[in-house]
Design a protein around this motif. Structure first.
Motif, mmCIF file in Angstrom:
data_model
loop_
_atom_site.group_PDB
_atom_site.id
_atom_site.type_symbol
_atom_site.label_atom_id
_atom_site.label_comp_id
_atom_site.label_asym_id
_atom_site.label_seq_id
_atom_site.Cartn_x
_atom_site.Cartn_y
_atom_site.Cartn_z
ATOM 1 N N CYS A 164 0.871 -1.168 0.000
ATOM 2 C CA CYS A 164 0.000 0.000 0.000
ATOM 3 C C CYS A 164 0.912 1.223 0.000
ATOM 4 O O CYS A 164 2.109 1.107 0.253
ATOM 5 N N VAL A 165 0.362 2.380 -0.293
ATOM 6 C CA VAL A 165 1.188 3.574 -0.182
ATOM 7 C C VAL A 165 1.580 3.749 1.280
ATOM 8 O O VAL A 165 0.836 3.382 2.197
ATOM 9 N N ASP A 166 2.763 4.331 1.488
ATOM 10 C CA ASP A 166 3.311 4.421 2.845
ATOM 11 C C ASP A 166 2.367 5.128 3.812
ATOM 12 O O ASP A 166 2.268 4.768 4.983
ATOM 13 N N SER A 167 1.688 6.159 3.317
ATOM 14 C CA SER A 167 0.837 6.966 4.196
ATOM 15 C C SER A 167 -0.483 6.306 4.535
ATOM 16 O O SER A 167 -1.192 6.757 5.443
ATOM 17 N N ALA A 168 -0.863 5.224 3.843
ATOM 18 C CA ALA A 168 -2.169 4.605 4.065
ATOM 19 C C ALA A 168 -2.301 4.006 5.461
ATOM 20 O O ALA A 168 -3.411 3.940 6.009
ATOM 21 N N VAL A 169 -1.180 3.563 6.060
ATOM 22 C CA VAL A 169 -1.266 2.971 7.395
ATOM 23 C C VAL A 169 -1.634 4.021 8.434
ATOM 24 O O VAL A 169 -2.096 3.691 9.533
ATOM 25 N N THR A 170 -1.426 5.289 8.109
ATOM 26 C CA THR A 170 -1.841 6.393 8.987
ATOM 27 C C THR A 170 -3.211 6.932 8.589
ATOM 28 O O THR A 170 -4.064 7.197 9.448
ATOM 29 N N LEU A 171 -3.444 7.108 7.301
ATOM 30 C CA LEU A 171 -4.720 7.653 6.848
ATOM 31 C C LEU A 171 -5.879 6.733 7.188
ATOM 32 O O LEU A 171 -6.966 7.212 7.563
ATOM 33 N N GLY A 172 -5.703 5.422 7.115
ATOM 34 C CA GLY A 172 -6.783 4.483 7.435
ATOM 35 C C GLY A 172 -7.337 4.683 8.838
ATOM 36 O O GLY A 172 -8.562 4.810 9.016
ATOM 37 N N PRO A 173 -6.485 4.714 9.876
ATOM 38 C CA PRO A 173 -6.997 4.993 11.218
ATOM 39 C C PRO A 173 -7.705 6.342 11.331
ATOM 40 O O PRO A 173 -8.710 6.456 12.052
ATOM 41 N N LEU A 174 -7.227 7.361 10.637
ATOM 42 C CA LEU A 174 -7.862 8.675 10.733
ATOM 43 C C LEU A 174 -9.228 8.682 10.045
ATOM 44 O O LEU A 174 -10.175 9.295 10.554
ATOM 45 N N MET A 175 -9.349 8.020 8.920
ATOM 46 C CA MET A 175 -10.661 7.899 8.268
ATOM 47 C C MET A 175 -11.642 7.168 9.177
ATOM 48 O O MET A 175 -12.815 7.539 9.286
ATOM 49 N N HIS A 176 -11.158 6.144 9.844
ATOM 50 C CA HIS A 176 -12.008 5.382 10.763
ATOM 51 C C HIS A 176 -12.414 6.210 11.980
ATOM 52 O O HIS A 176 -13.602 6.298 12.314
ATOM 53 N N GLU A 177 -11.459 6.842 12.620
ATOM 54 C CA GLU A 177 -11.737 7.553 13.865
ATOM 55 C C GLU A 177 -12.575 8.810 13.645
ATOM 56 O O GLU A 177 -13.488 9.100 14.425
ATOM 57 N N PHE A 178 -12.277 9.558 12.595
ATOM 58 C CA PHE A 178 -12.962 10.832 12.367
ATOM 59 C C PHE A 178 -14.144 10.718 11.404
ATOM 60 O O PHE A 178 -14.889 11.687 11.223
#
Length: 594
Positions: A164-178
């Protein structure tokens, strides 16, 4: 599947994400440090550089059960899984490489061994090798954050992905939480930028900083924590009591790391525009980042592929004494001459490529080298061939130099060099509709993940460069180096390198823009860069980014150079002399401020 924000839970005011790994091989200190800090909600790992994908592909060629980042399970999770579960810290990692199911299986076995019950999700679908017409070792699409979001919403405590793109491991949690919508482009861009800043571990907290001497306690350097807000802004910090420093300049350097056009940083979830991002030092432990903008990402994924293209071997010897470089060059020539004679006698073809470097002679500096009388060098000879048999002959013929030719020939005693597959990386685009992404939770059968097919991205509005600077022809001048006026960081994208420049003071950017043109950079690095040099303006951080084409001799595993990843390019450029009008410099700059 719904996100947490759509359930009975309220949105958090801040989501705390710790970046535990910048690559496969990063220190085991990161996960322990972050989990024990009590300062994070999520622990994320990025393992998959393009070179790493080639390494994993080669590993799976040798053993079909391999192809994933073993350190994730055997070291990181063995150290911290129990504590993370007890503290409610959720984990997202792309350690699955080209075999995420095997990685998840190993983690389930570890959890059982530790007496833990852990809900593990696996994201698959990135392997598109079956859709590639030519024979490849691997072909992986760069997936986005949607499946990670869905896995967390379904209750996963650990999410393992492939490419996956490197940033997806961070963006996924933020999409979920917010509960961010899939077309909330500005917030998605902000979350992706948070992931981009922390994806390389300590590079956000003083690692690789231009002013390295100002960074304390390298041994205990703190790994980054992104304190993310619902509006897409975030603050960077690190665990209390750790080394390193949280600096605006270091975060700005990391923003520029391995990007091309900052107005079109292309990701599968969003096209990011970083040109007017603002980075501010809040206090000694916090840097605030805001102002990312986003646009639709387009209907395609990028695919990174590797194909075997023969074999490679690299031999080395140390040569000591008077005229060491000349003796080393003659040694390399003799090895090649002898092995070519043997090849001919045995009916083998010539090498497909050879490359020789002399460590100790500033070989990467080319015409700018300052070596003087060098009395010890390491000769490194890299050879490629279609036949493994030929390179096994080469491997046997390196060591005999120690008793046959130059006086002062020695070495570190590593034995014969190994012959390894030569993997050729390539990239192309594939329609998202042709890549069925799937999600499996708790070893159940995989279920499809809905990935939105966004419209094609549109070009961003152009921004003017800084205003021109003028000075009288007879103005007194002073010679400085670029490092006196700027910070810089460089990296790679295939056969391209980028060099990001940040003015030490914003008022200095117009002068740098005028002096540091693409033609000037191309001329300074002409011994390494054989293609076009592009330049981009980032007014938000008083910076610019240079994209250097055909700069890495193939790049990654293909390149025979000492610096195949462009890590030293910024250091070469920072040493460039600049003639600067004294009236415009004032007290700006590192040297003048001392």
């Amino acid at each position: 599947m719904t996100s947490r924000a759509d359930s009975t839970h309220s949105k958090p005011s801040v989501v705390r994400i710790g970046g535990a790994s910048g690559f496969w091989g990063d220190s085991s200190d990161g996960p322990r440090q972050l989990v024990r800090s009590g300062q994070i909600d999520y622990l994320v790992f990025d393992y998959l550089a393009e070179t790493t994908m080639a390494v994993l592909a080669a590993a799976r060629l040798r053993k079909p059960e391999m192809g994933w980042a073993t350190d994730f399970v055997e070291i990181a999770m063995r150290d911290v899984l129990a504590e993370a579960v007890a503290k409610g810290i959720r984990i997202v990692s792309n350690a699955g490489g080209i075999h995420p199911e095997a990685c998840a299986r190993a983690l389930r076995e570890l959890a059982t061994e530790l007496g833990l019950t852990v809900r593990i999700a696996v994201v698959t679908g990135d392997d598109v090798s079956a859709q590639v017409s030519e024979r490849v070792v691997s072909a992986s699409a760069y997936l986005g954050a949607t499946a990670v979001r869905d896995a967390l919403a379904a209750g996963a405590q650990v999410v393992i992905t492939g490419r996956c793109v490197d940033s997806a491991v961070t963006l996924g949690p933020l999409m979920h939480e917010f509960g961010w919508a899939e077309d909330d482009w500005d917030r998605l861009a902000g979350g992706s930028l948070a992931g981009h800043i922390i994806e390389c571990g300590c590079q956000a907290t003083g690692g690789l900083h231009t002013d390295w001497e100002d960074i304390p306690d390298w041994a205990g350097i703190g790994y980054p924590i992104a304190l993310c807000h619902e509006d897409g802004s975030f603050r960077i910090t690190k665990p209390a009591g750790t080394g390193g420093r949280v600096l605006r300049a270091a975060v700005a350097e990391q923003l520029l790391y391995e990007i091309g056009d900052p107005a079109a940083y292309l990701l599968p979830d969003v096209t990011c525009d970083f040109r007017e991002v603002r980075i501010d030092q809040e206090d000694d432990e916090h840097v605030r980042v805001q102002g990312a903008r986003g646009r639709p990402p387009g209907p395609q994924y990028k695919v990174s592929a590797t194909a075997q293209d023969g074999w490679r071997c690299a031999g080395s010897l140390v040569i000591v004494g008077i005229d060491a470089p000349a003796k080393a060059r003659r040694t390399a020539q003799a090895i090649l001459a002898r092995t070519r004679r043997i090849f001919k006698e045995r009916g083998l073809a010539d090498y497909s490529a050879t490359h020789m470097d002399l460590l100790g002679t500033e070989v990467l500096y080319g015409p700018h080298a300052r070596t003087g009388a060098v009395r010890e060098v390491m000769m490194r000879l890299v050879v490629d061939h279609a036949s493994r048999q030929a390179l096994e002959i080469f491997a046997r013929e390196v060591a005999p130099a120690g008793t046959s030719w130059s006086p002062g020939t020695t070495g570190p005693g590593a034995g014969r060099p190994a012959v390894s597959p030569l993997l050729k990386p390539s990239s192309f685009l594939i329609d998202k509709a042709a890549v069925p992404v799937r999600l499996s939770l708790d070893a159940r059968p995989p279920q499809p993940v809905h990935v939105p097919l966004a419209p094609a991205t549109v070009p961003a509005a152009a921004l003017a460069g800084p205003p021109a600077v003028a000075w009288p022809a007879d103005a007194p001048m002073r010679e400085l180096r670029l490092i006196d006026l700027a910070w810089a960081r460089s990296g790679d994208k295939g056969d391209m390198a980028n060099i990001g420049i940040v003015a030490r003071r914003p008022e200095c950017l117009p002068l740098l823009w005028q002096l540091l043109t693409p033609d000037v950079v191309k001329q300074w690095l002409a011994h390494l860069v054989h293609g076009e040099v592009e330049r981009f303006h980032l007014p938000g951080i008083a910076g610019m980014n240079f994209l250097l084409h055909e700069a890495l001799a193939g790049g990654g595993p293909r390149s025979p150079r000492l610096d195949p990843l462009g890590k030293g390019m910024a250091q070469l450029l920072l040493d460039m002399p600049l003639r600067v009008p004294e009236s415009l410099v004032g007290d700006i700059g590192k040297v003048l401020a001392k």
